[in-house]
Design a protein around this motif. Structure first.
Motif, PDB file in Angstrom:
ATOM      1  N   PHE A  42      25.061  89.230  64.161  1.00  0.00           N
ATOM      2  CA  PHE A  42      25.187  87.916  63.543  1.00  0.00           C
ATOM      3  C   PHE A  42      26.021  86.964  64.397  1.00  0.00           C
ATOM      4  CE2 PHE A  42      28.626  90.412  61.682  1.00  0.00           C
ATOM      5  CZ  PHE A  42      29.721  89.555  61.750  1.00  0.00           C
ATOM      6  N   ALA A  43      26.746  87.484  65.385  1.00  0.00           N
ATOM      7  CA  ALA A  43      27.517  86.623  66.300  1.00  0.00           C
ATOM      8  C   ALA A  43      27.828  87.403  67.562  1.00  0.00           C
ATOM      9  CB  ALA A  43      28.812  86.151  65.642  1.00  0.00           C
ATOM     10  N   MET A  44      28.040  86.655  68.639  1.00  0.00           N
ATOM     11  CA  MET A  44      28.448  87.290  69.885  1.00  0.00           C
ATOM     12  C   MET A  44      29.326  86.336  70.684  1.00  0.00           C
ATOM     13  SD  MET A  44      24.630  87.369  71.544  1.00  0.00           S
ATOM     14  CE  MET A  44      25.052  88.406  72.884  1.00  0.00           C
ATOM     15  N   LEU A  52      34.333  79.864  77.497  1.00  0.00           N
ATOM     16  CA  LEU A  52      34.128  80.828  76.416  1.00  0.00           C
ATOM     17  C   LEU A  52      33.372  80.154  75.275  1.00  0.00           C
ATOM     18  CD1 LEU A  52      34.714  83.733  75.530  1.00  0.00           C
ATOM     19  CD2 LEU A  52      36.760  82.863  74.394  1.00  0.00           C
ATOM     20  N   ALA A  53      32.354  80.852  74.790  1.00  0.00           N
ATOM     21  CA  ALA A  53      31.531  80.339  73.702  1.00  0.00           C
ATOM     22  C   ALA A  53      31.196  81.478  72.763  1.00  0.00           C
ATOM     23  CB  ALA A  53      30.245  79.730  74.258  1.00  0.00           C
ATOM     24  N   PHE A  54      30.622  81.123  71.628  1.00  0.00           N
ATOM     25  CA  PHE A  54      30.015  82.146  70.795  1.00  0.00           C
ATOM     26  C   PHE A  54      28.630  81.665  70.404  1.00  0.00           C
ATOM     27  CE2 PHE A  54      31.194  79.610  67.166  1.00  0.00           C
ATOM     28  CZ  PHE A  54      30.355  80.011  66.139  1.00  0.00           C
ATOM     29  N   TRP A  55      27.781  82.630  70.129  1.00  0.00           N
ATOM     30  CA  TRP A  55      26.420  82.352  69.685  1.00  0.00           C
ATOM     31  C   TRP A  55      26.265  82.949  68.302  1.00  0.00           C
ATOM     32  CZ3 TRP A  55      23.166  84.600  74.323  1.00  0.00           C
ATOM     33  CH2 TRP A  55      23.482  83.919  75.496  1.00  0.00           C
ATOM     34  N   PRO A  60      17.418  77.205  59.621  1.00  0.00           N
ATOM     35  CA  PRO A  60      16.315  76.395  60.164  1.00  0.00           C
ATOM     36  C   PRO A  60      16.713  74.917  60.301  1.00  0.00           C
ATOM     37  CG  PRO A  60      15.488  77.926  58.512  1.00  0.00           C
ATOM     38  CD  PRO A  60      16.998  78.006  58.475  1.00  0.00           C
ATOM     39  N   GLY A  61      16.503  74.383  61.490  1.00  0.00           N
ATOM     40  CA  GLY A  61      16.808  72.977  61.762  1.00  0.00           C
ATOM     41  C   GLY A  61      18.231  72.682  62.183  1.00  0.00           C
ATOM     42  N   SER A  62      19.166  73.623  61.953  1.00  0.00           N
ATOM     43  CA  SER A  62      20.576  73.334  62.252  1.00  0.00           C
ATOM     44  C   SER A  62      20.849  73.266  63.746  1.00  0.00           C
ATOM     45  CB  SER A  62      21.509  74.340  61.577  1.00  0.00           C
ATOM     46  OG  SER A  62      21.272  75.643  62.027  1.00  0.00           O
ATOM     47  N   GLN A  63      20.128  74.042  64.548  1.00  0.00           N
ATOM     48  CA  GLN A  63      20.328  73.997  65.994  1.00  0.00           C
ATOM     49  C   GLN A  63      20.080  72.583  66.515  1.00  0.00           C
ATOM     50  OE1 GLN A  63      17.274  75.213  68.947  1.00  0.00           O
ATOM     51  NE2 GLN A  63      18.635  76.983  69.259  1.00  0.00           N
ATOM     52  N   GLU A  64      18.964  71.998  66.142  1.00  0.00           N
ATOM     53  CA  GLU A  64      18.628  70.651  66.607  1.00  0.00           C
ATOM     54  C   GLU A  64      19.647  69.625  66.134  1.00  0.00           C
ATOM     55  OE1 GLU A  64      16.481  72.651  64.880  1.00  0.00           O
ATOM     56  OE2 GLU A  64      15.210  73.301  66.542  1.00  0.00           O
ATOM     57  N   ILE A  65      20.073  69.753  64.881  1.00  0.00           N
ATOM     58  CA  ILE A  65      21.040  68.803  64.316  1.00  0.00           C
ATOM     59  C   ILE A  65      22.376  68.892  65.052  1.00  0.00           C
ATOM     60  CG2 ILE A  65      22.417  68.254  62.263  1.00  0.00           C
ATOM     61  CD1 ILE A  65      19.888  69.126  60.619  1.00  0.00           C
ATOM     62  N   PHE A  75      25.292  73.954  72.062  1.00  0.00           N
ATOM     63  CA  PHE A  75      24.212  74.073  73.027  1.00  0.00           C
ATOM     64  C   PHE A  75      23.205  75.100  72.533  1.00  0.00           C
ATOM     65  CE2 PHE A  75      27.545  77.014  74.224  1.00  0.00           C
ATOM     66  CZ  PHE A  75      26.871  78.188  74.536  1.00  0.00           C
ATOM     67  N   VAL A  76      22.033  75.066  73.147  1.00  0.00           N
ATOM     68  CA  VAL A  76      20.990  76.044  72.849  1.00  0.00           C
ATOM     69  C   VAL A  76      21.200  77.216  73.792  1.00  0.00           C
ATOM     70  CG1 VAL A  76      18.509  76.479  72.833  1.00  0.00           C
ATOM     71  CG2 VAL A  76      19.388  74.224  72.137  1.00  0.00           C
ATOM     72  N   PRO A  77      21.538  78.383  73.262  1.00  0.00           N
ATOM     73  CA  PRO A  77      21.793  79.524  74.143  1.00  0.00           C
ATOM     74  C   PRO A  77      20.510  80.082  74.757  1.00  0.00           C
ATOM     75  CG  PRO A  77      22.120  80.151  71.848  1.00  0.00           C
ATOM     76  CD  PRO A  77      21.786  78.693  71.858  1.00  0.00           C
ATOM     77  N   PRO A  78      20.616  80.593  75.992  1.00  0.00           N
ATOM     78  CA  PRO A  78      19.439  81.225  76.593  1.00  0.00           C
ATOM     79  C   PRO A  78      19.060  82.480  75.794  1.00  0.00           C
ATOM     80  CG  PRO A  78      21.391  81.610  77.930  1.00  0.00           C
ATOM     81  CD  PRO A  78      21.792  80.674  76.840  1.00  0.00           C
ATOM     82  N   TYR A  79      17.809  82.851  75.873  1.00  0.00           N
ATOM     83  CA  TYR A  79      17.255  84.041  75.233  1.00  0.00           C
ATOM     84  C   TYR A  79      17.193  83.916  73.701  1.00  0.00           C
ATOM     85  CZ  TYR A  79      18.804  85.619  79.807  1.00  0.00           C
ATOM     86  OH  TYR A  79      19.047  85.700  81.143  1.00  0.00           O
ATOM     87  N   PHE A  80      18.308  83.604  73.056  1.00  0.00           N
ATOM     88  CA  PHE A  80      18.381  83.545  71.598  1.00  0.00           C
ATOM     89  C   PHE A  80      18.029  82.152  71.065  1.00  0.00           C
ATOM     90  CE2 PHE A  80      20.585  87.308  72.628  1.00  0.00           C
ATOM     91  CZ  PHE A  80      20.763  88.083  71.495  1.00  0.00           C
ATOM     92  N   GLY A  81      18.146  81.147  71.902  1.00  0.00           N
ATOM     93  CA  GLY A  81      17.894  79.767  71.485  1.00  0.00           C
ATOM     94  C   GLY A  81      16.531  79.540  70.862  1.00  0.00           C
ATOM     95  N   PRO A  82      15.457  80.075  71.453  1.00  0.00           N
ATOM     96  CA  PRO A  82      14.138  79.865  70.851  1.00  0.00           C
ATOM     97  C   PRO A  82      14.010  80.437  69.431  1.00  0.00           C
ATOM     98  CG  PRO A  82      13.900  80.529  73.132  1.00  0.00           C
ATOM     99  CD  PRO A  82      15.365  80.694  72.783  1.00  0.00           C
ATOM    100  N   LYS A  83      14.922  81.312  69.055  1.00  0.00           N
ATOM    101  CA  LYS A  83      14.903  81.887  67.706  1.00  0.00           C
ATOM    102  C   LYS A  83      15.833  81.130  66.756  1.00  0.00           C
ATOM    103  CE  LYS A  83      13.428  86.418  68.983  1.00  0.00           C
ATOM    104  NZ  LYS A  83      13.461  87.105  70.171  1.00  0.00           N
ATOM    105  N   GLY A  84      16.343  79.965  67.219  1.00  0.00           N
ATOM    106  CA  GLY A  84      17.171  79.128  66.351  1.00  0.00           C
ATOM    107  C   GLY A  84      18.670  79.387  66.424  1.00  0.00           C
ATOM    108  N   TRP A  85      19.094  80.234  67.364  1.00  0.00           N
ATOM    109  CA  TRP A  85      20.525  80.502  67.478  1.00  0.00           C
ATOM    110  C   TRP A  85      21.239  79.282  68.043  1.00  0.00           C
ATOM    111  CZ3 TRP A  85      23.363  85.487  67.550  1.00  0.00           C
ATOM    112  CH2 TRP A  85      22.685  86.467  66.816  1.00  0.00           C
ATOM    113  N   ILE A  86      22.531  79.197  67.725  1.00  0.00           N
ATOM    114  CA  ILE A  86      23.382  78.077  68.132  1.00  0.00           C
ATOM    115  C   ILE A  86      24.472  78.605  69.052  1.00  0.00           C
ATOM    116  CG2 ILE A  86      25.036  76.359  67.281  1.00  0.00           C
ATOM    117  CD1 ILE A  86      23.511  76.723  64.523  1.00  0.00           C
TER     118      ILE A  86
END
Length: 119
Positions: A42-44, A52-55, A60-65, A75-86
């Protein structure tokens, strides 16, 4: 005279938030601390570009907002970003109440219903 309490690092503050959730555990994966509930991440914590960041999983929709409203913090994280991760930077004046809320939302999305209801 009482000693001054040492300030916690951003990584330790994130760890405390994550591990404060029911049945949450820390597990190192890809050489990174990941936080899981019953095997689901659920987080990393991620060191990226010298920062330093966390993902975490976003609603749904919160990443874009979030990224659209404040691209200096989110930011949109690599790998996980397409699945809506922040992705959120936590190394410079992070809003820890906001971090905790994002972590709780992510947790509720992956935790079994009975555990999610406790948060």
């Amino acid at each position: 005279m009482a000693k001054a309490k040492a300030a916690k690092s951003p990584g330790q503050r994130l760890r405390d938030i994550c591990l404060g959730l029911p049945e949450a555990i820390e597990q190192e994966t890809w050489d990174l601390p990941t936080y899981r509930v019953r095997g689901k991440i659920f987080a990393m914590e991620v060191a990226r570009d010298g920062r330093l960041a966390f993902w975490c999983k976003g609603l749904p929709g919160s990443q874009e907002i979030l990224v659209g409203a404040d691209p200096e913090r989110f930011f949109v994280p690599p790998y996980f970003g397409p699945k809506g991760w922040i992705g959120m930077w936590i190394d410079r004046k992070a809003d820890w109440r906001e971090v905790a809320e994002l972590v709780r939302r992510s947790y509720r999305q992956v935790a079994p219903k009975k555990l999610a209801e406790q948060v």
